[in-house]
Scaffold this motif. Structure first.
Motif, PDB file in Angstrom:
ATOM      1  N   LYS A  81       0.815  -1.218   0.000  1.00 32.03           N
ATOM      2  CA  LYS A  81       0.000   0.000   0.000  1.00 32.03           C
ATOM      3  C   LYS A  81       0.849   1.270   0.000  1.00 32.03           C
ATOM      4  O   LYS A  81       0.510   2.236  -0.670  1.00 32.03           O
ATOM      5  CB  LYS A  81      -0.929   0.009   1.222  1.00 32.03           C
ATOM      6  CG  LYS A  81      -2.026  -1.014   1.145  1.00 32.03           C
ATOM      7  CD  LYS A  81      -2.890  -0.948   2.383  1.00 32.03           C
ATOM      8  CE  LYS A  81      -4.007  -1.964   2.334  1.00 32.03           C
ATOM      9  NZ  LYS A  81      -4.837  -1.912   3.547  1.00 32.03           N
ATOM     10  N   GLN A  82       1.939   1.313   0.769  1.00 33.58           N
ATOM     11  CA  GLN A  82       2.696   2.546   0.934  1.00 33.58           C
ATOM     12  C   GLN A  82       4.097   2.491   0.354  1.00 33.58           C
ATOM     13  O   GLN A  82       4.794   3.503   0.337  1.00 33.58           O
ATOM     14  CB  GLN A  82       2.767   2.913   2.411  1.00 33.58           C
ATOM     15  CG  GLN A  82       1.412   3.218   2.983  1.00 33.58           C
ATOM     16  CD  GLN A  82       1.518   3.888   4.333  1.00 33.58           C
ATOM     17  OE1 GLN A  82       2.580   4.317   4.743  1.00 33.58           O
ATOM     18  NE2 GLN A  82       0.404   3.986   5.018  1.00 33.58           N
ATOM     19  N   GLY A  83       4.510   1.350  -0.111  1.00 29.81           N
ATOM     20  CA  GLY A  83       5.850   1.215  -0.660  1.00 29.81           C
ATOM     21  C   GLY A  83       5.971   1.833  -2.042  1.00 29.81           C
ATOM     22  O   GLY A  83       4.993   2.229  -2.665  1.00 29.81           O
ATOM     23  N   VAL A  84       7.188   1.934  -2.506  1.00 29.54           N
ATOM     24  CA  VAL A  84       7.504   2.543  -3.789  1.00 29.54           C
ATOM     25  C   VAL A  84       7.906   1.454  -4.773  1.00 29.54           C
ATOM     26  O   VAL A  84       8.501   0.457  -4.389  1.00 29.54           O
ATOM     27  CB  VAL A  84       8.658   3.558  -3.613  1.00 29.54           C
ATOM     28  CG1 VAL A  84       9.135   4.106  -4.933  1.00 29.54           C
ATOM     29  CG2 VAL A  84       8.218   4.674  -2.689  1.00 29.54           C
ATOM     30  N   THR A  85       7.556   1.654  -6.036  1.00 26.45           N
ATOM     31  CA  THR A  85       7.972   0.738  -7.095  1.00 26.45           C
ATOM     32  C   THR A  85       8.999   1.445  -7.960  1.00 26.45           C
ATOM     33  O   THR A  85       8.779   2.564  -8.401  1.00 26.45           O
ATOM     34  CB  THR A  85       6.770   0.315  -7.963  1.00 26.45           C
ATOM     35  OG1 THR A  85       5.827  -0.346  -7.125  1.00 26.45           O
ATOM     36  CG2 THR A  85       7.198  -0.611  -9.073  1.00 26.45           C
ATOM     37  N   LEU A  86      10.115   0.805  -8.187  1.00 30.89           N
ATOM     38  CA  LEU A  86      11.168   1.339  -9.024  1.00 30.89           C
ATOM     39  C   LEU A  86      11.188   0.521 -10.312  1.00 30.89           C
ATOM     40  O   LEU A  86      11.490  -0.668 -10.293  1.00 30.89           O
ATOM     41  CB  LEU A  86      12.508   1.240  -8.293  1.00 30.89           C
ATOM     42  CG  LEU A  86      13.736   1.818  -8.936  1.00 30.89           C
ATOM     43  CD1 LEU A  86      13.543   3.298  -9.239  1.00 30.89           C
ATOM     44  CD2 LEU A  86      14.938   1.634  -8.032  1.00 30.89           C
ATOM     45  N   LEU A  87      10.802   1.146 -11.421  1.00 26.33           N
ATOM     46  CA  LEU A  87      10.733   0.457 -12.704  1.00 26.33           C
ATOM     47  C   LEU A  87      12.029   0.631 -13.471  1.00 26.33           C
ATOM     48  O   LEU A  87      12.547   1.734 -13.577  1.00 26.33           O
ATOM     49  CB  LEU A  87       9.578   1.005 -13.550  1.00 26.33           C
ATOM     50  CG  LEU A  87       8.181   0.861 -12.977  1.00 26.33           C
ATOM     51  CD1 LEU A  87       7.175   1.538 -13.887  1.00 26.33           C
ATOM     52  CD2 LEU A  87       7.840  -0.600 -12.794  1.00 26.33           C
ATOM     53  N   PHE A  88      12.545  -0.469 -14.012  1.00 23.40           N
ATOM     54  CA  PHE A  88      13.711  -0.445 -14.883  1.00 23.40           C
ATOM     55  C   PHE A  88      13.278  -1.009 -16.229  1.00 23.40           C
ATOM     56  O   PHE A  88      12.932  -2.176 -16.327  1.00 23.40           O
ATOM     57  CB  PHE A  88      14.837  -1.315 -14.315  1.00 23.40           C
ATOM     58  CG  PHE A  88      15.478  -0.735 -13.092  1.00 23.40           C
ATOM     59  CD1 PHE A  88      16.418   0.269 -13.205  1.00 23.40           C
ATOM     60  CD2 PHE A  88      15.152  -1.207 -11.842  1.00 23.40           C
ATOM     61  CE1 PHE A  88      17.022   0.795 -12.083  1.00 23.40           C
ATOM     62  CE2 PHE A  88      15.759  -0.690 -10.713  1.00 23.40           C
ATOM     63  CZ  PHE A  88      16.690   0.321 -10.837  1.00 23.40           C
ATOM     64  N   LEU A  89      13.301  -0.173 -17.258  1.00 23.06           N
ATOM     65  CA  LEU A  89      12.820  -0.581 -18.575  1.00 23.06           C
ATOM     66  C   LEU A  89      13.991  -0.902 -19.498  1.00 23.06           C
ATOM     67  O   LEU A  89      14.976  -0.170 -19.541  1.00 23.06           O
ATOM     68  CB  LEU A  89      11.964   0.532 -19.178  1.00 23.06           C
ATOM     69  CG  LEU A  89      10.817   1.031 -18.288  1.00 23.06           C
ATOM     70  CD1 LEU A  89      10.118   2.205 -18.938  1.00 23.06           C
ATOM     71  CD2 LEU A  89       9.838  -0.092 -18.005  1.00 23.06           C
ATOM     72  N   ASP A  90      13.881  -1.998 -20.236  1.00 20.72           N
ATOM     73  CA  ASP A  90      14.856  -2.405 -21.258  1.00 20.72           C
ATOM     74  C   ASP A  90      16.259  -2.660 -20.715  1.00 20.72           C
ATOM     75  O   ASP A  90      17.249  -2.424 -21.407  1.00 20.72           O
ATOM     76  CB  ASP A  90      14.930  -1.369 -22.387  1.00 20.72           C
ATOM     77  CG  ASP A  90      13.592  -1.142 -23.062  1.00 20.72           C
ATOM     78  OD1 ASP A  90      12.788  -2.099 -23.097  1.00 20.72           O
ATOM     79  OD2 ASP A  90      13.346  -0.031 -23.543  1.00 20.72           O
TER      80      ASP A  90
END
Length: 104
Positions: A11-20
């Motif tokens: 609910k409160q955490g962060v998502t770090l997206l790494f693309l390609d």
């Protein structure tokens, strides 16, 4: 991790997206290290705080690595959901910022 803590981070955490990001690249946050596989898209359930994110490109077989490159992220407790996007540049072998924070 118990189920209550996991639910709180969802609910409160962060998502770090790494693309390609190419396969075999080492990606790490604080003390947790990941080696990118074919399905790797990022890291989720990161607690709100200051974190050090770093990565190292590898050779095609994953046996040799380049110098480590890193950056800090700072996520506040007031953000319910955050998303920080990085897109890998094959030409320069670096993660380029595509910052988009989502507050839900």
């Amino acid at each position: 991790m118990d189920s209550e803590k996991a639910l709180e981070l969802v609910k409160q955490g962060v998502t770090l997206l790494f693309l390609d990001v190419p396969q075999y690249t080492m990606v790490a946050i604080d003390t947790q290290t990941f080696y990118v596989g074919p399905a790797f898209k990022g890291i989720k359930m990161i607690p709100p705080s200051t974190h050090f994110v770093y990565y190292s490109s590898s050779s095609r077989d994953g046996k040799e690595f380049s110098p480590i490159v890193g950056f800090f992220i700072d996520t506040g407790a007031s953000e319910s959901i955050g998303s920080l996007q990085k897109k890998y540049s094959i030409g320069s072998f670096e993660l380029l910022s595509k910052t988009a924070r989502l507050n839900c």
